[in-house]
Write a protein that holds these residues in place. Sequence first.
Motif, short mmCIF file in Angstrom:
data_model
loop_
_atom_site.label_atom_id
_atom_site.label_comp_id
_atom_site.label_asym_id
_atom_site.label_seq_id
_atom_site.Cartn_x
_atom_site.Cartn_y
_atom_site.Cartn_z
N LYS A 71 0.83 -1.21 0.00
CA LYS A 71 0.00 0.00 0.00
C LYS A 71 0.87 1.26 0.00
O LYS A 71 0.56 2.24 -0.67
CB LYS A 71 -0.92 -0.02 1.21
N GLU A 72 1.95 1.21 0.76
CA GLU A 72 2.89 2.33 0.80
C GLU A 72 3.51 2.57 -0.58
O GLU A 72 3.61 3.71 -1.04
CB GLU A 72 3.97 2.01 1.83
N THR A 76 3.04 5.80 -3.00
CA THR A 76 4.25 6.48 -3.46
C THR A 76 4.27 6.58 -4.98
O THR A 76 4.58 7.63 -5.53
CB THR A 76 5.50 5.73 -2.97
N ALA A 77 3.94 5.49 -5.64
CA ALA A 77 3.96 5.48 -7.11
C ALA A 77 2.94 6.45 -7.68
O ALA A 77 3.23 7.18 -8.63
CB ALA A 77 3.69 4.06 -7.62
N SER A 78 1.75 6.48 -7.10
CA SER A 78 0.72 7.38 -7.65
C SER A 78 1.08 8.85 -7.43
O SER A 78 0.96 9.67 -8.33
CB SER A 78 -0.65 7.06 -7.06
N ILE A 83 3.37 14.09 -9.62
CA ILE A 83 4.39 15.12 -9.49
C ILE A 83 5.30 15.12 -10.72
O ILE A 83 5.68 16.18 -11.22
CB ILE A 83 5.20 14.93 -8.19
N SER A 84 5.64 13.93 -11.24
CA SER A 84 6.53 13.88 -12.40
C SER A 84 5.85 14.41 -13.66
O SER A 84 6.54 14.90 -14.57
CB SER A 84 7.03 12.46 -12.63
N LEU A 85 4.53 14.35 -13.74
CA LEU A 85 3.84 14.99 -14.87
C LEU A 85 4.09 16.49 -14.86
O LEU A 85 4.35 17.10 -15.92
CB LEU A 85 2.34 14.70 -14.81
N ILE A 123 9.10 10.46 2.45
CA ILE A 123 8.07 11.21 3.17
C ILE A 123 6.96 10.28 3.63
O ILE A 123 6.53 10.33 4.79
CB ILE A 123 7.52 12.35 2.28
N ILE A 124 6.49 9.42 2.75
CA ILE A 124 5.38 8.51 3.12
C ILE A 124 5.87 7.48 4.13
O ILE A 124 5.13 7.12 5.06
CB ILE A 124 4.80 7.85 1.86
#
Length: 132
Positions: A71-72, A76-78, A83-85, A123-124
């Motif tokens: 879940k972490e 993080t991926a989402s 942010i990378s967009l 951060i997460i």
Amino acid sequence: MKRSYLIFTVITLVVISVIGWIFNSSGSLPAFEILQFGVIGLMIVFAAYFGFTRLRSEKRGEPAEDEMTRKEMQKTASLSYYISLYLWLVILYVKDRILLDTEVWIGTGILGMALTFGIVWVIIHVRGLRNE
């Protein structure tokens, strides 16, 4: 246990590639490439930490990925994707004002995405998953 060693194989390949990149570059390195080497080094340290943590957990008999870790990573991926967009939009805006090769901009974008993922994961991981 085999899956943990894959991380260290990738780290070794990246280090060999960076060493080859340094030896094939002509003369002194521009400041932009030194910054890229710093980001690559930071990502190597992040991957080594992640690999040693996974290896230690496997030696203790714990599963490599539990529900909270999955879940972490999903969160993080989402977040890092969104942010990378915006990072790519900034690169598209800046590339007309600063003249660099296209390969440098693509490499900068990829390194920025990796750095974004690492920062969001830290951060997460420190903050924890809230209300989930």
